[in-house]
Motif scaffolding. Structure first.
Motif, mmCIF file in Angstrom:
data_model
loop_
_atom_site.group_PDB
_atom_site.id
_atom_site.type_symbol
_atom_site.label_atom_id
_atom_site.label_comp_id
_atom_site.label_asym_id
_atom_site.label_seq_id
_atom_site.Cartn_x
_atom_site.Cartn_y
_atom_site.Cartn_z
ATOM 1 N N CYS A 233 -1.074 7.221 12.217
ATOM 2 C CA CYS A 233 -2.087 6.628 10.795
ATOM 3 C C CYS A 233 -2.326 8.168 10.260
ATOM 4 O O CYS A 233 -2.595 9.600 10.174
ATOM 5 C CB CYS A 233 -3.463 6.772 11.958
ATOM 6 S SG CYS A 233 -4.915 6.485 10.777
ATOM 7 N N SER B 274 -4.763 8.026 7.728
ATOM 8 C CA SER B 274 -6.076 7.910 6.737
ATOM 9 C C SER B 274 -6.744 8.820 7.084
ATOM 10 O O SER B 274 -6.756 9.808 7.892
ATOM 11 C CB SER B 274 -6.550 6.430 7.169
ATOM 12 O OG SER B 274 -5.760 5.510 6.311
ATOM 13 N N ILE B 275 -7.994 8.946 6.487
ATOM 14 C CA ILE B 275 -8.876 10.362 6.724
ATOM 15 C C ILE B 275 -9.736 10.812 8.118
ATOM 16 O O ILE B 275 -9.614 11.351 7.733
ATOM 17 C CB ILE B 275 -10.211 9.928 5.655
ATOM 18 C CG1 ILE B 275 -11.067 11.607 5.530
ATOM 19 C CG2 ILE B 275 -11.175 8.513 6.025
ATOM 20 C CD1 ILE B 275 -10.011 11.770 4.244
ATOM 21 N N SER B 276 -9.991 9.879 8.586
ATOM 22 C CA SER B 276 -10.628 10.042 10.026
ATOM 23 C C SER B 276 -9.681 10.784 10.802
ATOM 24 O O SER B 276 -9.760 12.169 11.324
ATOM 25 C CB SER B 276 -10.684 9.085 10.962
ATOM 26 O OG SER B 276 -11.885 8.919 9.702
ATOM 27 N N CYS B 277 -8.219 10.615 10.870
ATOM 28 C CA CYS B 277 -7.402 11.160 11.473
ATOM 29 C C CYS B 277 -6.795 12.239 10.562
ATOM 30 O O CYS B 277 -6.659 13.026 11.437
ATOM 31 C CB CYS B 277 -6.250 9.638 11.767
ATOM 32 S SG CYS B 277 -6.254 8.327 12.644
ATOM 33 N N CYS C 264 -5.296 3.290 8.146
ATOM 34 C CA CYS C 264 -5.981 3.435 8.999
ATOM 35 C C CYS C 264 -5.379 2.304 10.345
ATOM 36 O O CYS C 264 -5.249 1.087 10.140
ATOM 37 C CB CYS C 264 -7.053 3.044 8.701
ATOM 38 S SG CYS C 264 -8.869 2.813 9.928
ATOM 39 N N LEU C 265 -5.447 2.227 11.454
ATOM 40 C CA LEU C 265 -5.362 1.750 12.885
ATOM 41 C C LEU C 265 -6.498 0.913 14.069
ATOM 42 O O LEU C 265 -6.565 0.276 14.387
ATOM 43 C CB LEU C 265 -4.323 2.755 13.859
ATOM 44 C CG LEU C 265 -2.925 2.898 13.695
ATOM 45 C CD1 LEU C 265 -2.427 4.031 14.835
ATOM 46 C CD2 LEU C 265 -2.236 2.102 13.558
ATOM 47 N N GLY C 266 -8.095 2.012 12.839
ATOM 48 C CA GLY C 266 -8.677 0.862 12.975
ATOM 49 C C GLY C 266 -9.585 1.067 14.778
ATOM 50 O O GLY C 266 -9.855 0.820 15.039
ATOM 51 N N THR C 267 -9.331 2.544 14.660
ATOM 52 C CA THR C 267 -10.319 2.761 15.703
ATOM 53 C C THR C 267 -10.646 4.551 15.397
ATOM 54 O O THR C 267 -9.757 5.229 15.960
ATOM 55 C CB THR C 267 -8.825 3.013 17.153
ATOM 56 O OG1 THR C 267 -9.754 3.885 18.186
ATOM 57 C CG2 THR C 267 -7.859 3.987 16.847
ATOM 58 N N CYS C 268 -10.938 4.461 14.290
ATOM 59 C CA CYS C 268 -11.185 6.001 13.016
ATOM 60 C C CYS C 268 -12.110 7.132 14.647
ATOM 61 O O CYS C 268 -12.181 7.786 14.471
ATOM 62 C CB CYS C 268 -12.200 5.589 12.429
ATOM 63 S SG CYS C 268 -11.187 4.492 10.807
HETATM 64 S S1 FES Z 1 -8.408 6.668 9.951
HETATM 65 FE FE1 FES Z 1 -6.942 6.466 11.668
HETATM 66 S S2 FES Z 1 -7.939 5.252 12.644
HETATM 67 FE FE2 FES Z 1 -8.947 5.449 10.575
#
Ligand code: FES
Length: 154
Positions: free
Chosen positions: A80, A82-85, A121-125
Protein backbone atom coordinates in the motif's frame (compact mmCIF):
# COMPACT_ATOMS: atom_id res chain seq x y z
CA UNK A 1 -8.58 -22.10 -25.84
CA UNK A 2 -10.58 -21.46 -22.68
CA UNK A 3 -10.86 -24.52 -20.47
CA UNK A 4 -14.17 -25.97 -19.31
CA UNK A 5 -13.44 -24.70 -15.80
CA UNK A 6 -12.65 -21.22 -17.07
CA UNK A 7 -15.85 -21.12 -19.12
CA UNK A 8 -17.83 -22.29 -16.09
CA UNK A 9 -16.35 -19.48 -13.97
CA UNK A 10 -16.96 -16.89 -16.68
CA UNK A 11 -20.56 -18.04 -17.13
CA UNK A 12 -21.13 -17.70 -13.38
CA UNK A 13 -19.81 -14.14 -13.55
CA UNK A 14 -22.02 -13.33 -16.54
CA UNK A 15 -25.01 -14.74 -14.68
CA UNK A 16 -24.99 -12.00 -12.06
CA UNK A 17 -24.69 -8.94 -14.29
CA UNK A 18 -27.25 -7.32 -16.60
CA UNK A 19 -25.22 -7.79 -19.79
CA UNK A 20 -22.23 -9.87 -20.83
CA UNK A 21 -19.63 -7.13 -21.16
CA UNK A 22 -20.24 -6.06 -17.57
CA UNK A 23 -18.54 -9.27 -16.45
CA UNK A 24 -15.35 -8.67 -18.43
CA UNK A 25 -13.12 -7.95 -15.43
CA UNK A 26 -14.46 -10.98 -13.60
CA UNK A 27 -13.85 -13.05 -16.74
CA UNK A 28 -10.23 -11.88 -16.81
CA UNK A 29 -9.90 -12.66 -13.10
CA UNK A 30 -11.22 -16.17 -13.68
CA UNK A 31 -8.66 -16.80 -16.41
CA UNK A 32 -5.89 -15.20 -14.38
CA UNK A 33 -6.71 -17.50 -11.49
CA UNK A 34 -5.97 -20.46 -13.74
CA UNK A 35 -3.05 -19.06 -15.75
CA UNK A 36 -1.47 -16.62 -13.24
CA UNK A 37 -1.43 -13.77 -15.77
CA UNK A 38 -3.19 -12.60 -18.93
CA UNK A 39 -1.08 -13.07 -22.03
CA UNK A 40 -2.08 -11.52 -25.37
CA UNK A 41 -3.39 -14.90 -26.41
CA UNK A 42 -5.48 -15.27 -23.24
CA UNK A 43 -6.79 -11.75 -23.71
CA UNK A 44 -7.95 -12.56 -27.25
CA UNK A 45 -9.66 -15.73 -26.07
CA UNK A 46 -11.54 -13.91 -23.32
CA UNK A 47 -12.41 -11.03 -25.65
CA UNK A 48 -13.84 -13.45 -28.21
CA UNK A 49 -15.94 -15.15 -25.54
CA UNK A 50 -17.18 -11.82 -24.17
CA UNK A 51 -18.00 -10.55 -27.68
CA UNK A 52 -15.57 -7.66 -27.32
CA UNK A 53 -12.61 -6.60 -29.38
CA UNK A 54 -9.19 -7.44 -27.92
CA UNK A 55 -8.40 -3.70 -27.87
CA UNK A 56 -11.55 -2.90 -25.90
CA UNK A 57 -10.83 -5.63 -23.34
CA UNK A 58 -7.16 -4.66 -23.12
CA UNK A 59 -8.14 -1.09 -22.24
CA UNK A 60 -10.08 -2.48 -19.28
CA UNK A 61 -7.34 -4.93 -18.36
CA UNK A 62 -4.61 -2.31 -18.32
CA UNK A 63 -6.76 0.12 -16.32
CA UNK A 64 -7.43 -2.42 -13.58
CA UNK A 65 -4.16 -2.89 -11.72
CA UNK A 66 -4.91 -6.38 -10.44
CA UNK A 67 -5.04 -7.88 -13.90
CA UNK A 68 -1.48 -8.89 -14.66
CA UNK A 69 -0.54 -8.43 -18.32
CA UNK A 70 2.96 -9.73 -17.72
CA UNK A 71 4.10 -12.91 -16.00
CA UNK A 72 4.27 -12.63 -12.22
CA UNK A 73 5.86 -14.69 -9.48
CA UNK A 74 4.08 -17.38 -7.50
CA UNK A 75 3.08 -14.73 -4.94
CA UNK A 76 2.32 -11.10 -5.71
CA UNK A 77 3.10 -8.67 -2.92
CA UNK A 78 1.01 -5.50 -3.02
CA UNK A 79 2.48 -2.69 -0.96
CA UNK A 80 0.00 0.00 0.00
CA UNK A 81 1.44 3.36 -1.00
CA UNK A 82 -1.42 5.60 0.11
CA UNK A 83 -1.33 8.28 2.76
CA UNK A 84 -1.94 6.38 6.04
CA UNK A 85 0.59 3.71 5.19
CA UNK A 86 3.04 6.32 3.99
CA UNK A 87 2.72 8.19 7.30
CA UNK A 88 3.17 4.92 9.22
CA UNK A 89 6.42 3.88 7.57
CA UNK A 90 5.56 2.45 4.16
CA UNK A 91 8.80 3.79 2.68
CA UNK A 92 10.93 1.90 5.20
CA UNK A 93 8.83 -1.19 4.64
CA UNK A 94 9.33 -0.97 0.89
CA UNK A 95 13.08 -0.44 1.35
CA UNK A 96 13.24 -3.53 3.52
CA UNK A 97 11.31 -5.54 0.92
CA UNK A 98 13.63 -4.25 -1.83
CA UNK A 99 16.64 -5.28 0.22
CA UNK A 100 15.28 -8.64 1.33
CA UNK A 101 13.99 -9.70 -2.11
CA UNK A 102 16.52 -7.83 -4.27
CA UNK A 103 13.76 -6.46 -6.49
CA UNK A 104 11.94 -3.18 -6.98
CA UNK A 105 8.36 -2.47 -8.00
CA UNK A 106 7.35 -4.30 -11.15
CA UNK A 107 10.03 -6.94 -10.76
CA UNK A 108 10.01 -10.63 -9.87
CA UNK A 109 12.59 -12.46 -7.77
CA UNK A 110 15.02 -14.65 -9.71
CA UNK A 111 13.49 -17.79 -8.21
CA UNK A 112 10.03 -16.71 -9.36
CA UNK A 113 8.77 -16.62 -5.79
CA UNK A 114 7.61 -13.01 -5.44
CA UNK A 115 6.55 -10.06 -7.59
CA UNK A 116 6.47 -6.66 -5.91
CA UNK A 117 3.86 -4.06 -6.86
CA UNK A 118 2.63 -0.77 -5.41
CA UNK A 119 -1.06 -0.53 -4.71
CA UNK A 120 -3.40 2.26 -3.75
CA UNK A 121 -5.15 1.93 -0.37
CA UNK A 122 -5.75 -1.65 0.71
CA UNK A 123 -8.77 -0.54 2.74
CA UNK A 124 -7.28 -0.98 6.18
CA UNK A 125 -5.95 2.51 6.83
CA UNK A 126 -6.50 2.29 10.59
CA UNK A 127 -4.00 -0.58 10.71
CA UNK A 128 -1.23 0.88 8.55
CA UNK A 129 1.20 -0.02 7.18
CA UNK A 130 -0.34 -2.84 5.21
CA UNK A 131 0.63 -5.25 2.46
CA UNK A 132 -1.08 -8.14 0.72
CA UNK A 133 0.67 -11.33 -0.25
CA UNK A 134 -1.57 -13.17 -2.69
CA UNK A 135 -4.97 -13.06 -1.01
CA UNK A 136 -3.59 -12.57 2.49
CA UNK A 137 -3.78 -9.13 4.06
CA UNK A 138 -1.18 -8.13 6.64
CA UNK A 139 -1.77 -5.07 8.82
CA UNK A 140 0.20 -3.11 11.41
CA UNK A 141 3.39 -4.54 9.99
CA UNK A 142 6.48 -4.23 12.12
CA UNK A 143 9.83 -4.21 10.35
CA UNK A 144 11.08 -7.12 12.44
CA UNK A 145 8.01 -9.17 11.53
CA UNK A 146 8.50 -8.98 7.78
CA UNK A 147 10.70 -12.08 7.45
CA UNK A 148 8.14 -14.14 9.31
CA UNK A 149 5.51 -13.11 6.77
CA UNK A 150 7.71 -13.81 3.76
CA UNK A 151 8.80 -17.18 5.11
CA UNK A 152 5.21 -18.42 4.93
CA UNK A 153 5.40 -18.46 1.14
CA UNK A 154 7.34 -21.05 -0.85
S1 FES B 1 -3.60 3.93 3.21
FE1 FES B 1 -2.76 1.94 3.38
S2 FES B 1 -4.50 0.72 3.75
FE2 FES B 1 -5.33 2.67 3.36
Amino acid sequence: MLSTEEIKGIEEAIGVVPYKKAACIEALKVVQQHRKWISDESLKEVAGYMEMSAEELDSVATFYNLIFRQPVGRHVILVCDSISCWVMGQEKLKEKLNERLQIDYGQTTKDGRFTLLPNPCLGTCDCAPAIMVGNDLYRNIKMDGLDEILNKYE
